[in-house]
Design a protein around this motif. Structure first.
Motif, PDB file in Angstrom:
ATOM      1  N   VAL A 256     -18.171  -3.709   3.711  1.00 54.73           N
ATOM      2  CA  VAL A 256     -19.509  -3.370   3.213  1.00 54.73           C
ATOM      3  C   VAL A 256     -20.215  -4.596   2.616  1.00 54.73           C
ATOM      4  CG1 VAL A 256     -18.693  -2.582   0.939  1.00 54.73           C
ATOM      5  CG2 VAL A 256     -20.820  -1.678   1.857  1.00 54.73           C
ATOM      6  N   LEU A 257     -19.414  -5.513   2.055  1.00 58.09           N
ATOM      7  CA  LEU A 257     -20.026  -6.700   1.432  1.00 58.09           C
ATOM      8  C   LEU A 257     -20.656  -7.632   2.463  1.00 58.09           C
ATOM      9  CD1 LEU A 257     -17.523  -7.678  -1.399  1.00 58.09           C
ATOM     10  CD2 LEU A 257     -19.459  -6.098  -1.447  1.00 58.09           C
TER      11      LEU A 257
ATOM     12  N   ALA B  42     -17.017   1.673  -3.663  1.00 57.08           N
ATOM     13  CA  ALA B  42     -15.691   2.144  -4.048  1.00 57.08           C
ATOM     14  C   ALA B  42     -14.697   0.996  -3.888  1.00 57.08           C
ATOM     15  CB  ALA B  42     -15.282   3.327  -3.176  1.00 57.08           C
ATOM     16  N   ILE B  43     -13.547   1.141  -4.510  1.00 55.37           N
ATOM     17  CA  ILE B  43     -12.466   0.162  -4.349  1.00 55.37           C
ATOM     18  C   ILE B  43     -11.354   0.851  -3.578  1.00 55.37           C
ATOM     19  CG2 ILE B  43     -10.747  -1.223  -5.587  1.00 55.37           C
ATOM     20  CD1 ILE B  43     -13.625  -2.251  -5.863  1.00 55.37           C
ATOM     21  N   ARG B  44     -11.032   0.294  -2.425  1.00 59.40           N
ATOM     22  CA  ARG B  44     -10.043   0.941  -1.560  1.00 59.40           C
ATOM     23  C   ARG B  44      -9.042  -0.080  -1.036  1.00 59.40           C
ATOM     24  NH1 ARG B  44     -11.367   4.603  -3.844  1.00 59.40           N
ATOM     25  NH2 ARG B  44     -12.336   6.563  -3.197  1.00 59.40           N
ATOM     26  N   ARG B  45      -7.890   0.457  -0.621  1.00 62.79           N
ATOM     27  CA  ARG B  45      -6.867  -0.413  -0.040  1.00 62.79           C
ATOM     28  C   ARG B  45      -7.415  -1.131   1.184  1.00 62.79           C
ATOM     29  NH1 ARG B  45      -1.825   3.839  -0.634  1.00 62.79           N
ATOM     30  NH2 ARG B  45      -0.941   2.897  -2.517  1.00 62.79           N
ATOM     31  N   PHE B  46      -7.051  -2.380   1.297  1.00 64.68           N
ATOM     32  CA  PHE B  46      -7.442  -3.201   2.440  1.00 64.68           C
ATOM     33  C   PHE B  46      -6.799  -2.621   3.693  1.00 64.68           C
ATOM     34  CE2 PHE B  46      -7.797  -6.782   5.191  1.00 64.68           C
ATOM     35  CZ  PHE B  46      -8.824  -7.559   4.686  1.00 64.68           C
TER      36      PHE B  46
ATOM     37  N   GLY C  10     -14.082 -10.980  -2.500  1.00 66.40           N
ATOM     38  CA  GLY C  10     -14.113  -9.520  -2.538  1.00 66.40           C
ATOM     39  C   GLY C  10     -12.764  -8.848  -2.412  1.00 66.40           C
ATOM     40  N   ILE C  11     -11.698  -9.605  -2.584  1.00 63.45           N
ATOM     41  CA  ILE C  11     -10.355  -9.025  -2.493  1.00 63.45           C
ATOM     42  C   ILE C  11      -9.670  -9.129  -3.855  1.00 63.45           C
ATOM     43  CG2 ILE C  11      -8.061  -9.283  -1.448  1.00 63.45           C
ATOM     44  CD1 ILE C  11      -9.378 -10.384   1.024  1.00 63.45           C
ATOM     45  N   ALA C  12      -8.942  -8.106  -4.219  1.00 59.77           N
ATOM     46  CA  ALA C  12      -8.106  -8.178  -5.425  1.00 59.77           C
ATOM     47  C   ALA C  12      -6.694  -7.751  -5.067  1.00 59.77           C
ATOM     48  CB  ALA C  12      -8.664  -7.286  -6.524  1.00 59.77           C
ATOM     49  N   ILE C  13      -5.745  -8.311  -5.797  1.00 60.04           N
ATOM     50  CA  ILE C  13      -4.338  -8.038  -5.516  1.00 60.04           C
ATOM     51  C   ILE C  13      -3.605  -7.692  -6.805  1.00 60.04           C
ATOM     52  CG2 ILE C  13      -2.174  -9.093  -4.713  1.00 60.04           C
ATOM     53  CD1 ILE C  13      -3.780 -10.609  -2.677  1.00 60.04           C
ATOM     54  N   ALA C  14      -2.777  -6.671  -6.694  1.00 56.33           N
ATOM     55  CA  ALA C  14      -1.905  -6.322  -7.816  1.00 56.33           C
ATOM     56  C   ALA C  14      -0.458  -6.383  -7.361  1.00 56.33           C
ATOM     57  CB  ALA C  14      -2.235  -4.928  -8.326  1.00 56.33           C
TER      58      ALA C  14
ATOM     59  N   GLU D  75      -0.462  -4.257  -3.873  1.00 56.13           N
ATOM     60  CA  GLU D  75      -1.696  -3.563  -3.499  1.00 56.13           C
ATOM     61  C   GLU D  75      -2.766  -4.613  -3.210  1.00 56.13           C
ATOM     62  OE1 GLU D  75      -2.379  -0.498  -2.887  1.00 56.13           O
ATOM     63  OE2 GLU D  75      -0.797   0.675  -3.854  1.00 56.13           O
ATOM     64  N   ILE D  76      -3.419  -4.467  -2.077  1.00 51.54           N
ATOM     65  CA  ILE D  76      -4.535  -5.352  -1.738  1.00 51.54           C
ATOM     66  C   ILE D  76      -5.760  -4.455  -1.568  1.00 51.54           C
ATOM     67  CG2 ILE D  76      -5.392  -7.104  -0.130  1.00 51.54           C
ATOM     68  CD1 ILE D  76      -2.454  -7.456   0.777  1.00 51.54           C
ATOM     69  N   VAL D  77      -6.809  -4.728  -2.336  1.00 51.25           N
ATOM     70  CA  VAL D  77      -7.994  -3.856  -2.274  1.00 51.25           C
ATOM     71  C   VAL D  77      -9.252  -4.676  -2.050  1.00 51.25           C
ATOM     72  CG1 VAL D  77      -6.950  -2.171  -3.854  1.00 51.25           C
ATOM     73  CG2 VAL D  77      -8.504  -3.923  -4.753  1.00 51.25           C
ATOM     74  N   ARG D  78     -10.280  -3.985  -1.639  1.00 48.89           N
ATOM     75  CA  ARG D  78     -11.593  -4.590  -1.512  1.00 48.89           C
ATOM     76  C   ARG D  78     -12.642  -3.489  -1.679  1.00 48.89           C
ATOM     77  NH1 ARG D  78     -12.332  -5.705   4.960  1.00 48.89           N
ATOM     78  NH2 ARG D  78     -12.133  -3.564   5.646  1.00 48.89           N
ATOM     79  N   ALA D  79     -13.904  -3.914  -1.719  1.00 51.93           N
ATOM     80  CA  ALA D  79     -14.978  -2.940  -1.849  1.00 51.93           C
ATOM     81  C   ALA D  79     -15.141  -2.185  -0.540  1.00 51.93           C
ATOM     82  CB  ALA D  79     -16.272  -3.648  -2.208  1.00 51.93           C
ATOM     83  N   SER D  80     -15.446  -0.912  -0.646  1.00 50.60           N
ATOM     84  CA  SER D  80     -15.799  -0.142   0.542  1.00 50.60           C
ATOM     85  C   SER D  80     -17.014   0.697   0.201  1.00 50.60           C
ATOM     86  CB  SER D  80     -14.635   0.739   0.995  1.00 50.60           C
ATOM     87  OG  SER D  80     -14.580   1.902   0.214  1.00 50.60           O
TER      88      SER D  80
ATOM     89  N   ALA E 104     -11.958  -8.310  -7.891  1.00 54.07           N
ATOM     90  CA  ALA E 104     -12.466  -8.426  -6.521  1.00 54.07           C
ATOM     91  C   ALA E 104     -13.942  -8.798  -6.500  1.00 54.07           C
ATOM     92  CB  ALA E 104     -12.241  -7.117  -5.766  1.00 54.07           C
TER      93      ALA E 104
ATOM     94  N   ALA F 129       0.837  -1.208   0.000  1.00 54.16           N
ATOM     95  CA  ALA F 129       0.000   0.000   0.000  1.00 54.16           C
ATOM     96  C   ALA F 129       0.875   1.263   0.000  1.00 54.16           C
ATOM     97  CB  ALA F 129      -0.960  -0.005   1.188  1.00 54.16           C
TER      98      ALA F 129
END
Lengths: 68, 259
Positions: free
Chosen positions: B59-60, B46-50, A33-37, A60-65, B92, A6
């Motif tokens: 949220v899911l 939105a897509i945000r850093r974990f 619900g997780i994606a990684i780059a 980078e580790i992301v998820r929905a918010s 994701a 990050a």
């Protein structure tokens, strides 16, 4: 090994795959619900077990918010 | 007699013409109650850093499979950032739908048209169903349609402003210029704004703050549902033309006069 997680360069124990790295930082790799780059390229979930990590990699580790 | 008035968007069909954001609610339970009260079937995320320190705040976990998800690229300033975010979102959330948002600055949150068009073109090429948040500019909308976007989503007013429809004439022109769905995204403040947008010929409304920051979000969600439905019905019903002078509705014959 050094990993830029990050945007922040940090020292971690050796991890030879994305999955190994996830367990190092206590993220459940089976969670949806997780994606990684890695170095700006999205790594599909199916490759997390085999995708190697190298010293200095950017992850980078992301998820929905909540968002509008 | 009822005829199904389905809202076709991309490869999906919806009965609701209201798309809701999931941000800025007092708490997740109010969010869920509001989403349900609005009748929406599609919600943005939105897509945000974990966040490693706050793993439980997901949220899911609340939305589960109750609503279809529309990830956005909020916060992106360049086509490149937006494409990267869209690719992460696709991985994701297992959807190729993307609300493409490429903004120009933090004060106006208005779209950067050059980057938006560039991003839209590339994302369409990559197989995404692209729903671009754009200015209420007919030419930009026509270009986005020509590129192959699944809809155009012109703003009514700045994001979160609640200022209503600043340029109803442009919305009408956009409606005439493109054949793909027109979704009014951003600027709706209250139910009459949503109704007006639908009366102008919009196919759907995307909003967030007007509900989530209302004094009573669930009640406002219900109001928005009715506003959208009323506006849609009025649009389909075909309103009377406006005139300057009165047109009496009671018969002019047989009016009682004093002798």
């Amino acid at each position: 090994m050094r990993i830029r997680l990050a945007g922040e360069l940090r020292e971690f124990d050796e991890a030879h795959s994305i999955n190994a790295f996830l367990s190092l930082i206590n993220i459940d790799a089976t969670k949806n619900g997780i994606a990684i780059a890695r170095n700006g390229v999205v790594i599909p979930k199916a490759k997390w077990q085999t995708e190697p990590l190298a010293d200095g990699d950017s992850i980078e580790i992301v998820r929905a918010s909540q968002g509008g | 007699m009822t005829m199904a008035d389905l809202f076709r968007l991309g490869d999906k069909e919806f009965t609701s013409r209201l798309i809701l954001g999931t941000a800025r609610y007092p708490n997740p339970q109010v969010m869920m109650d509001s989403l349900r009260a609005s009748g929406t079937e599609l919600v943005t995320v939105a897509i945000r850093r974990f966040n490693l320190k706050e793993k439980s705040n997901d949220v899911l976990d609340w939305i589960k499979n109750e609503f279809a998800l529309l990830p956005n690229t909020a916060g992106c300033y360049t086509a490149k950032e937006a494409i990267f975010t869209a690719e992460l979102a696709r991985e994701a959330l297992e959807t190729n739908w993307i609300k493409l948002e490429v903004i120009g600055d933090d004060e106006t949150l208005m779209p950067d048209v050059v980057e938006l068009l560039k991003g839209a073109e590339e994302l369409v090429r990559l197989g995404f169903t692209v729903l671009p948040y754009c200015n209420d500019d007919p030419i930009t909308c026509r270009k986005l349609a020509d590129i192959g976007c699944a809809a155009v989503m012109p703003l009514a007013a700045p994001i979160g402003s609640g200022a209503g429809i600043r340029n109803p004439f442009n919305i009408q022109i956009i409606r005439e210029l493109v054949t793909i769905p027109v979704i009014i995204d951003a600027g709706i403040g209250t139910a009459s704004d949503a109704a007006l947008a639908m009366e102008l010929g919009a196919d759907a409304i995307l909003l967030n703050t007007a509900i989530s920051r209302a004094e009573h979000p669930v009640m406002m969600a219900n109001a928005m549902r009715h506003g959208v439905e009323a506006g849609r019905l009025a649009y389909l019903a075909g309103r009377i033309p406006e005139t300057l002078f009165a047109e009496r509705s009671s018969p002019s014959e047989g009016i009682v006069r004093l002798a």
